[in-house]
Design a protein around this motif. Structure first.
Motif, mmCIF file in Angstrom:
data_model
loop_
_atom_site.group_PDB
_atom_site.id
_atom_site.type_symbol
_atom_site.label_atom_id
_atom_site.label_comp_id
_atom_site.label_asym_id
_atom_site.label_seq_id
_atom_site.Cartn_x
_atom_site.Cartn_y
_atom_site.Cartn_z
ATOM 1 N N SER A 49 -7.770 -2.086 2.216
ATOM 2 C CA SER A 49 -6.481 -1.592 2.726
ATOM 3 C C SER A 49 -6.338 -1.831 4.224
ATOM 4 N N TRP A 51 -5.812 0.517 6.280
ATOM 5 C CA TRP A 51 -6.613 1.585 6.883
ATOM 6 C C TRP A 51 -8.041 1.088 7.102
ATOM 7 N N ARG A 52 -8.583 0.445 6.053
ATOM 8 C CA ARG A 52 -9.976 -0.010 6.129
ATOM 9 C C ARG A 52 -10.135 -1.050 7.237
ATOM 10 N N ASP A 126 -15.971 8.771 7.223
ATOM 11 C CA ASP A 126 -14.785 8.644 6.368
ATOM 12 C C ASP A 126 -14.904 9.425 5.061
ATOM 13 N N ARG A 127 -15.850 9.058 4.208
ATOM 14 C CA ARG A 127 -15.981 9.741 2.909
ATOM 15 C C ARG A 127 -17.330 10.453 2.798
ATOM 16 N N ALA A 183 -11.420 10.480 -0.669
ATOM 17 C CA ALA A 183 -9.980 10.453 -0.371
ATOM 18 C C ALA A 183 -9.173 10.649 -1.655
ATOM 19 N N ARG A 187 -6.916 14.105 -2.340
ATOM 20 C CA ARG A 187 -5.462 13.910 -2.434
ATOM 21 C C ARG A 187 -4.962 14.194 -3.843
ATOM 22 N N PHE A 210 -6.322 2.036 -4.223
ATOM 23 C CA PHE A 210 -5.934 1.902 -2.818
ATOM 24 C C PHE A 210 -5.419 0.494 -2.475
ATOM 25 N N GLU A 235 -1.602 7.423 -3.079
ATOM 26 C CA GLU A 235 -2.700 7.941 -2.253
ATOM 27 C C GLU A 235 -3.034 7.068 -1.052
ATOM 28 N N ASN A 236 -2.304 5.951 -0.873
ATOM 29 C CA ASN A 236 -2.326 5.283 0.439
ATOM 30 C C ASN A 236 -1.118 4.371 0.573
ATOM 31 N N CYS A 290 -3.644 9.513 8.134
ATOM 32 C CA CYS A 290 -5.093 9.488 7.976
ATOM 33 C C CYS A 290 -5.619 8.603 9.100
#
Ligand code: GYE
Length: 357
Positions: A49, A51-52, A126-127, A183, A187, A210, A235-236, A290
């Protein structure tokens, strides 16, 4: 100030610094001589993603040679087995620290025990991992995903109330992250809790991993299966992009007028400029922010450990909620009030700059 007094003061400060952080001083000295950098093995879970990508960038920037680090970066490509292999290699390489962003929560005990026996601190980023033995990792830094979910759904509840939309008119589908990821767990729990608590119909929950492609695929399925759906909780943001494509290709409209056929999109991340623009354009109604900029946070943790200071076991970053209009100004979750940010070009530009896109 007299020169001699200034000298004494400076010397005193240096002495204090030396006492407080002898180890760090040593490594800086050695680094000056071009010798010792702190070696960090980072097992990133993948590249699924936006985000990643922002997270990887932040980590690589923080763990640069200029900052005193030797970073060994491994991309797990969404497979836990790859991440376990990477950790074993880090142990063999005798790295100073292992940083792990675990793809899913369970199944880490054995390899974390191996790292512990090798005396290498493991920092989770992160997780989380699901373990009965919290001594297997030094600390965690990341988001509170359940809180993100609760804030976004509290916003939806307040918004629907202001618009006079009854709970039984709300038909939600949930495109989840990859199952078992922190995540996703947090969520998904957020929407499950809200539906039960506020009386919405939660029609279905399916993983979209994701990604945009999977998000689109799942949305296509939902649209066929549930013609009555009027809210999609992604969720993203990448899943949202895919879902919006599917909705528009099916000849439907994304928006907030759900009593007249619109499908309302809720999302998470808010890293990509495109996603923020979608909020301005009212294609995404609400994004639970996030924050991916964990590089400096993990570096701070390592610097504390180098100085012999124990960091907090769990650190959660504070995050905002971005919404398309000013109907709701703040939301309350578990007795705490959170303000809501209305997305504008100005805010979007500032955020895009911060995340480097
Ligand atoms: O929200 C999503 C990503 O774990 C916070 O993983 C992360 C999530 C993020 O791929 O976009």
């Amino acid at each position: 100030m007299k020169k001699w007094l200034a000298c004494i003061l400076v010397a005193g400060l240096i002495c204090l610094g030396l006492l407080a952080c002898e180890k760090k001083e040593n490594s800086i000295q050695q680094e000056d001589q071009g010798e010792q950098l702190i070696t960090v093995g980072f097992s990133q879970l993948g590249a699924e993603s936006d985000w990643r990508s922002a997270n990887t960038k932040s980590m690589k920037e923080a763990f640069s040679k200029e900052n005193g680090y030797n970073l060994i970066f491994e991309d797990g490509q969404q497979k836990q087995s790859n991440q376990i292999m990477a950790i074993r290699t880090f142990i063999q390489q005798e790295v100073d620290y292992i940083v792990l962003a675990p793809v899913t929560e369970t199944g880490w005990d054995t390899v974390l025990q191996e790292a512990k026996e090798a005396g290498i601190p493991v920092i989770l980023v992160d997780r989380m991992v699901d373990t009965d033995n919290e001594d297997l990792f030094t600390c965690f830094v990341g988001s509170d995903f359940e809180l993100e979910g609760k804030k976004a759904t509290a916003w939806l509840k307040a918004y629907l109330e202001k618009k006079g939309i009854a709970p039984e008119e709300v038909n939600v589908v949930n495109i989840q992250g990859n199952l078992g990821a922190t995540a996703q767990i947090g969520r998904s729990e957020g929407i499950r809790y809200a539906a039960a608590e506020y009386g919405w119909n939660l029609l279905d929950q399916k993983p979209g991993d994701f990604t945009q492609a999977k998000g689109k695929e799942v949305m296509e399925y939902f649209l066929k299966r549930y013609p009555e759906l009027n809210v999609v909780y992604c969720e993203n943001d990448n899943e949202s992009f895919g879902a919006i494509e599917a909705i528009e290709e099916a000849g439907k409209k994304v928006g907030t007028d759900i009593q007249n056929g619109d499908i309302m999109v809720l999302s998470f991340d808010g890293v990509n400029g495109e996603a923020l623009q979608y909020v301005i354009d009212q294609k995404i109604a609400c994004i639970g922010e996030c924050n991916p900029l964990h590089g400096p946070r993990v570096s701070d943790i390592i610097q504390s450990l180098e100085c012999g200071i124990k960091p907090p076991k769990l650190s959660f970053v504070s995050e905002e909620i971005y919404v398309h209009d000013q109907t709701v100004k703040s939301v309350s979750v578990d007795g705490k009030e959170y303000s809501v940010t209305t997305m504008t070009e100005e805010v979007a530009n500032k955020k895009a700059e911060q995340f480097g896109n």
